[in-house]
Design a protein around this motif. Sequence first.
Motif, PDB file in Angstrom:
ATOM      1  N   TRP A 158       0.934  -1.400  -0.186  1.00  0.00           N
ATOM      2  CA  TRP A 158      -0.014  -0.390   0.221  1.00  0.00           C
ATOM      3  C   TRP A 158       1.032   1.154  -0.200  1.00  0.00           C
ATOM      4  N   LEU A 159       2.002   0.921   0.283  1.00  0.00           N
ATOM      5  CA  LEU A 159       3.063   2.449   0.071  1.00  0.00           C
ATOM      6  C   LEU A 159       2.977   3.577  -0.758  1.00  0.00           C
ATOM      7  N   ASP A 160       2.983   2.745  -1.744  1.00  0.00           N
ATOM      8  CA  ASP A 160       2.351   3.954  -3.209  1.00  0.00           C
ATOM      9  C   ASP A 160       1.604   4.615  -2.886  1.00  0.00           C
ATOM     10  N   HIS A 161       0.384   4.051  -2.328  1.00  0.00           N
ATOM     11  CA  HIS A 161      -1.087   4.773  -2.420  1.00  0.00           C
ATOM     12  C   HIS A 161      -1.012   6.129  -1.299  1.00  0.00           C
ATOM     13  N   LEU A 162      -0.380   5.569  -0.538  1.00  0.00           N
ATOM     14  CA  LEU A 162      -0.207   5.601   0.819  1.00  0.00           C
ATOM     15  C   LEU A 162       1.055   7.156   0.267  1.00  0.00           C
ATOM     16  N   LEU A 163       1.882   7.230  -0.022  1.00  0.00           N
ATOM     17  CA  LEU A 163       2.629   8.126  -0.176  1.00  0.00           C
ATOM     18  C   LEU A 163       2.140   9.173  -0.670  1.00  0.00           C
ATOM     19  N   LEU A 164       1.426   8.583  -1.845  1.00  0.00           N
ATOM     20  CA  LEU A 164       0.593  10.055  -3.002  1.00  0.00           C
ATOM     21  C   LEU A 164      -0.713  10.767  -1.815  1.00  0.00           C
ATOM     22  N   THR A 165      -1.512   9.981  -1.346  1.00  0.00           N
ATOM     23  CA  THR A 165      -1.931  10.267  -0.441  1.00  0.00           C
ATOM     24  C   THR A 165      -1.400  11.503   0.077  1.00  0.00           C
ATOM     25  N   LEU A 166      -0.060  11.522   0.964  1.00  0.00           N
ATOM     26  CA  LEU A 166      -0.544  12.435   2.138  1.00  0.00           C
ATOM     27  C   LEU A 166       0.873  13.554   1.263  1.00  0.00           C
ATOM     28  N   ASP A 167       1.060  12.633   0.271  1.00  0.00           N
ATOM     29  CA  ASP A 167       1.748  14.198  -0.721  1.00  0.00           C
ATOM     30  C   ASP A 167       0.480  14.961  -1.004  1.00  0.00           C
ATOM     31  N   ARG A 216      20.317   6.670 -13.767  1.00  0.00           N
ATOM     32  CA  ARG A 216      19.620   7.758 -13.610  1.00  0.00           C
ATOM     33  C   ARG A 216      17.934   7.667 -14.227  1.00  0.00           C
ATOM     34  N   LEU A 217      16.939   9.040 -13.420  1.00  0.00           N
ATOM     35  CA  LEU A 217      16.049   8.701 -13.868  1.00  0.00           C
ATOM     36  C   LEU A 217      15.884  10.640 -14.047  1.00  0.00           C
ATOM     37  N   PHE A 218      14.571  10.372 -14.905  1.00  0.00           N
ATOM     38  CA  PHE A 218      14.478  11.982 -15.001  1.00  0.00           C
ATOM     39  C   PHE A 218      12.608  12.067 -15.050  1.00  0.00           C
ATOM     40  N   ARG A 219      12.003  13.676 -15.100  1.00  0.00           N
ATOM     41  CA  ARG A 219      10.853  13.466 -16.010  1.00  0.00           C
ATOM     42  C   ARG A 219      10.883  14.185 -17.148  1.00  0.00           C
ATOM     43  N   ARG A 220      10.073  13.405 -17.476  1.00  0.00           N
ATOM     44  CA  ARG A 220       9.852  14.210 -18.647  1.00  0.00           C
ATOM     45  C   ARG A 220       9.166  15.524 -19.378  1.00  0.00           C
ATOM     46  N   ASP A 221       7.789  15.720 -18.425  1.00  0.00           N
ATOM     47  CA  ASP A 221       7.364  16.972 -18.773  1.00  0.00           C
ATOM     48  C   ASP A 221       7.335  18.009 -17.669  1.00  0.00           C
ATOM     49  N   PRO A 222       7.799  18.986 -17.578  1.00  0.00           N
ATOM     50  CA  PRO A 222       7.669  19.874 -15.646  1.00  0.00           C
ATOM     51  C   PRO A 222       6.094  19.828 -15.564  1.00  0.00           C
ATOM     52  N   ALA A 223       5.432  20.288 -16.576  1.00  0.00           N
ATOM     53  CA  ALA A 223       3.768  20.338 -15.969  1.00  0.00           C
ATOM     54  C   ALA A 223       3.374  19.170 -15.484  1.00  0.00           C
ATOM     55  N   ASP A 224       3.499  18.225 -15.756  1.00  0.00           N
ATOM     56  CA  ASP A 224       3.036  16.766 -14.960  1.00  0.00           C
ATOM     57  C   ASP A 224       2.964  17.015 -13.664  1.00  0.00           C
ATOM     58  N   SER A 225       1.849  16.941 -12.506  1.00  0.00           N
ATOM     59  CA  SER A 225       1.648  17.204 -11.244  1.00  0.00           C
ATOM     60  C   SER A 225       2.401  15.685 -10.677  1.00  0.00           C
ATOM     61  N   LEU A 226       2.303  15.080 -11.846  1.00  0.00           N
ATOM     62  CA  LEU A 226       2.123  13.385 -11.011  1.00  0.00           C
ATOM     63  C   LEU A 226       3.375  13.127 -10.839  1.00  0.00           C
ATOM     64  N   ALA A 227       4.321  13.160 -12.090  1.00  0.00           N
ATOM     65  CA  ALA A 227       5.531  13.259 -12.319  1.00  0.00           C
ATOM     66  C   ALA A 227       6.498  14.027 -11.288  1.00  0.00           C
ATOM     67  N   ALA A 228       5.559  15.261 -11.244  1.00  0.00           N
ATOM     68  CA  ALA A 228       6.298  15.625  -9.641  1.00  0.00           C
ATOM     69  C   ALA A 228       6.056  15.798  -8.579  1.00  0.00           C
ATOM     70  N   ALA A 229       5.141  15.120  -7.946  1.00  0.00           N
ATOM     71  CA  ALA A 229       4.748  14.497  -6.690  1.00  0.00           C
ATOM     72  C   ALA A 229       5.968  13.468  -6.253  1.00  0.00           C
ATOM     73  N   TRP A 230       5.950  11.685  -7.436  1.00  0.00           N
ATOM     74  CA  TRP A 230       6.946  11.154  -7.478  1.00  0.00           C
ATOM     75  C   TRP A 230       8.435  11.398  -7.139  1.00  0.00           C
ATOM     76  N   ALA A 231       8.358  13.082  -7.536  1.00  0.00           N
ATOM     77  CA  ALA A 231      10.061  13.367  -8.279  1.00  0.00           C
ATOM     78  C   ALA A 231      10.198  14.059  -6.024  1.00  0.00           C
ATOM     79  N   ARG A 232       8.925  13.856  -5.332  1.00  0.00           N
ATOM     80  CA  ARG A 232       9.383  14.844  -3.788  1.00  0.00           C
ATOM     81  C   ARG A 232       9.101  13.517  -3.205  1.00  0.00           C
ATOM     82  N   ILE A 233       8.132  12.094  -3.505  1.00  0.00           N
ATOM     83  CA  ILE A 233       8.386  11.634  -2.858  1.00  0.00           C
ATOM     84  C   ILE A 233      10.334  10.795  -2.832  1.00  0.00           C
ATOM     85  N   THR A 234      10.926  10.833  -3.480  1.00  0.00           N
ATOM     86  CA  THR A 234      11.309   9.833  -4.281  1.00  0.00           C
ATOM     87  C   THR A 234      12.654  10.430  -4.234  1.00  0.00           C
TER      88      THR A 234
END
Length: 799
Positions: free
Chosen positions: A121-130, A540-558
């Motif tokens: 459940w960790l992924d869902h929990l981390l997104l919820t807390l974010d 190395r991992l990169f976000r593709r789109d700076p406007a993608d809020s889901l990608a930004a959330a995972w960048a904050r979480i990880t």
Amino acid sequence: MTGRGRRIAVFLVVLAAVLSVGRWGSAFLAERLWEASVSEAVAVAGARRALLALALDLLVLLVSTGWFVANFTIAARVALPGLAPPEQEDARIWPAQIPRWSLTILAVVVGALLGTGGGGWLDHLLLTLDGVRLGLPDRLLGADLAVFVRDFPLLLELQSRVALLAGAGLAGVVLLHLTGGTLRRVNQRLWVSPRARGHLALLLAVLALALGWGAALEPLRLAAGLRGPLLPSEFLLRTLVAEVEAGLGAAAAVLSFLWWLKLRGIAAFGGWLLFLAALLAGRLLPLHNEAATADPGWQASARGIDSVAFALGAVEGPPPSIRPPAASLPLSLWDESVLQGAAADSAAISGFSRGWIRAGGLERPVWFAVREARGQPPKILALSDDRVSSSGGPLYWTEGDSTPSPEVRGYRDLSPHSIRPGARAIDLAPMAHGVALDGWGKRLVVAWAMQVPGALRAPAGTRIGWRLDPAVRLRTVASFARWSAPRLRLLGSRTVWQSDGLLTSPFFPASARVTWDGGEVSMVRPTFVGVVDVATGGVRLFRRDPADSLAAAWARITAPLIEAPAAIPAELRLEDAYPEELLLAQASALEGPAWRVGRLERSGAAAAPSSPSTIPGGGERLAAFTIDTNRIIRALLLGRRTSGGDSLNLIKLDSARAVGSGALLEHHWGDFPFLVALRDSIRATGASPELGQVRFLLAQEGAMGYQPEWAVSPSGRAQLVSVSIALGSKHGAGRTPAEAWMNLRGETAPRAGGTAAEVLEKARRWMQHADSALKRGDLEELGKALANLRELLGPPRDK
């Protein structure tokens, strides 16, 4: 059990627990050591994620085992006491031959079995807390679309686990009371001991609340599309039904609790009966999905949500710029399935991926693969995808060459310790990319975790590496994303594996639900770029789109694992390929009822692979749609990736620019006398003809279809024998693309086999080429000419 037997049993249980905990602990530490060997960012993010998952696992496990231990202990003291109470001398007591602590062990085991998996459940929990938001409302519930990616999956997991624990706990307690006689049938009626009534009442109340919670989540299920497309009116009706069910569940819980306070049991039973009848009626209530899909308002709304869920963008926008003429487009002549046999020799070949190289001043399409021969270092092969040898076999490029050769030649050498598909599972060597075995503690941990005794006796300076396949490495580092098949990229002197990270969800409230990895998903978004260095193993991992809020959330979480889009090296943005997995998901969404584009071309039951790119770098992919009534390709979906981003175009074709479907083209080509005679001659030699997938291209003249065909020997060795093409209503076939075009234009008629004169004419041309190369001292071209002569005149190689 005697005292000695009890001591032996306790010793064995303790030993098993120590070994299990030791193995788990060594695996946990080995994982952290492996992450540290990849990069500092991977180590930080991986350790944090592992500790959070461990804490969540232990919390759920503790709650589950505590629940069963408490309930089983209370029920056992009431139903099977150690001594019969004075007022009930005939009461059943706990059997003396069974130790009471065995019940605690049983409760712990049941709790452990039903309480595992909390770390999932960790992924869902981390997104919820974010608290990530997409800024777009759902069309039925009005909630932000991100709610269905973060909160809803977690709520479903929690509700199902609470209902499971409540139901299992109630079943175990009832069984204990039946055993102890505190719950039994007396005079055709169910009799419950007053001491057991309170416990059973509380468990029934908890179960009713858990089931009522599930009913309260029904509006979210409806909005997420789990019951199919719905109109707002039906959604409101079903929401009202769900609210009634939740209210009846709360009423059943209250009546169950009041039963403890001397309420008649028939009242509590009636409340439960009414609640269960409401749940059943809600499930049997007929759905009207067809009415929703036929509604223009629903279609417009669903198309908007689909565009967000599958990154469709302005898919119905203007058509792309003018295309090149059909005859100038390079045709893909190989598939991975037959290329494996065509290039077969004594070495193992793996890691096939399409790519492009620059040779002779031109961009050339190739298949990259990794070849590993016994006793030799691995090599990268670059097999020409648009050209074949004189006998129809593969041609091999060498870095810096202007023409390919039929001889198996490596394009670039790799280290035996490089990261590649097909690499050994464990690499134990001083140059391995992994954990340095520089201490006995570390050696013991790794050897125990990986079950590699050699790590204990390895000499000083040895390193141990594992997860040497780039796909496995990416899935381990970032398991929250789905990674496309890695493809080889040559970045100057560097060699890397590149993959697209896609975020998926089965609960996104989109109308389209597409098949993905054995299940169904309603969201597939390209979010990340993953790069694995072949030489160092770094990730190395990169976000593709700076406007993608889901990608930004995972960048904050990880953090600091995922880097910003601006950090993507410029060389990676050039000639970046559009992922086939993404295009097929997008095409499947357009196949849904909201778009009514047509039927996606399929190969059997599965969607046909997208057609290979015809532009350098592989930045385009094409999927075709047909209408079953006339079996004509009516639309093409063109996915393009450039340094400026992705774009998607749905190109609808008129009858003058359309071409037949794959099945129709195969049927038409199958009647060509040339191909009929050719297949007969192939079978006469003991080989079998094998048809490739029909591929489609978009050209200046309209849509074009073509299909390569190979002769496959009994050992699996394949050679190209024909190419069939179609442009509008015109058809052609030949042994090569050039001959097929000549046949389509009516300039020549192909023949099923080469005559002796034709073979001699080809041999004469190669002899002239060899003579010219010898006179000017070009030994490399001389070698290629002789290799082509050997390929043309020598006996067929069938290894």
